[in-house]
Scaffold this motif. Structure first.
Motif, PDB file in Angstrom:
ATOM      1  N   PRO A  53      -4.406   4.986  -0.331  1.00 52.87           N
ATOM      2  CA  PRO A  53      -3.851   4.099  -1.357  1.00 52.87           C
ATOM      3  C   PRO A  53      -2.316   4.027  -1.318  1.00 52.87           C
ATOM      4  O   PRO A  53      -1.733   3.050  -1.773  1.00 52.87           O
ATOM      5  N   GLU A  54      -1.695   5.030  -0.749  1.00 52.44           N
ATOM      6  CA  GLU A  54      -0.237   5.018  -0.691  1.00 52.44           C
ATOM      7  C   GLU A  54       0.284   4.366   0.588  1.00 52.44           C
ATOM      8  O   GLU A  54       1.496   4.237   0.762  1.00 52.44           O
ATOM      9  N   ASP A  55      -0.618   3.977   1.479  1.00 51.30           N
ATOM     10  CA  ASP A  55      -0.207   3.335   2.727  1.00 51.30           C
ATOM     11  C   ASP A  55      -1.159   2.195   3.078  1.00 51.30           C
ATOM     12  O   ASP A  55      -1.799   2.186   4.114  1.00 51.30           O
ATOM     13  N   VAL A  56      -1.224   1.220   2.194  1.00 51.98           N
ATOM     14  CA  VAL A  56      -2.093   0.067   2.396  1.00 51.98           C
ATOM     15  C   VAL A  56      -1.607  -0.761   3.589  1.00 51.98           C
ATOM     16  O   VAL A  56      -2.402  -1.361   4.300  1.00 51.98           O
ATOM     17  N   GLU A  57      -0.305  -0.770   3.822  1.00 53.67           N
ATOM     18  CA  GLU A  57       0.281  -1.562   4.902  1.00 53.67           C
ATOM     19  C   GLU A  57      -0.313  -1.216   6.272  1.00 53.67           C
ATOM     20  O   GLU A  57      -0.611  -2.102   7.077  1.00 53.67           O
ATOM     21  N   THR A  58      -0.510   0.063   6.539  1.00 50.08           N
ATOM     22  CA  THR A  58      -1.079   0.476   7.821  1.00 50.08           C
ATOM     23  C   THR A  58      -2.499  -0.053   7.964  1.00 50.08           C
ATOM     24  O   THR A  58      -2.874  -0.558   9.023  1.00 50.08           O
ATOM     25  N   THR A  64      -5.679  -6.542  10.772  1.00 52.43           N
ATOM     26  CA  THR A  64      -5.117  -7.703  11.460  1.00 52.43           C
ATOM     27  C   THR A  64      -5.222  -7.539  12.972  1.00 52.43           C
ATOM     28  O   THR A  64      -5.614  -8.470  13.682  1.00 52.43           O
ATOM     29  N   GLY A  65      -4.915  -6.357  13.465  1.00 51.97           N
ATOM     30  CA  GLY A  65      -4.977  -6.095  14.905  1.00 51.97           C
ATOM     31  C   GLY A  65      -6.385  -6.216  15.452  1.00 51.97           C
ATOM     32  O   GLY A  65      -6.606  -6.813  16.521  1.00 51.97           O
TER      33      GLY A  65
END
Length: 81
Positions: A53-58, A64-65
């Motif tokens: 939850p603290e690193d949704v960007e990854t 996406t990849g």
């Protein structure tokens, strides 16, 4: 006629692309995307280990990849057909 045969061949190719399942993953298999030969997204599988939850960007980048790679494979398949 030649035209009828071409239409029948195109229809068969279309059916094969619809039935084809292309899988691609990212993050060492953490996220897997499955598309048809036409590039329609069918499913996304996400390993719970990569849900932070603290690193949704990854996670977004991994999704996406995986989708991007699957779509590239579908395009390549269509070109080969």
């Amino acid at each position: 006629s030649i035209q009828n045969k071409m239409l029948a061949d195109a229809e068969k190719m279309n059916e094969r692309l619809d039935e084809e399942r292309i899988e691609a993953s990212s993050g060492g298999g953490m996220v897997t995307a499955v598309v048809t030969g036409h590039g329609d997204l069918i499913s996304i599988k996400i390993n719970p280990e990569c849900v932070d939850p603290e690193d949704v960007e990854t996670l977004e980048d991994l999704v996406t990849g995986a989708v991007h790679t699957a779509l590239e494979k579908a395009d390549l398949l269509k070109t080969e057909e």
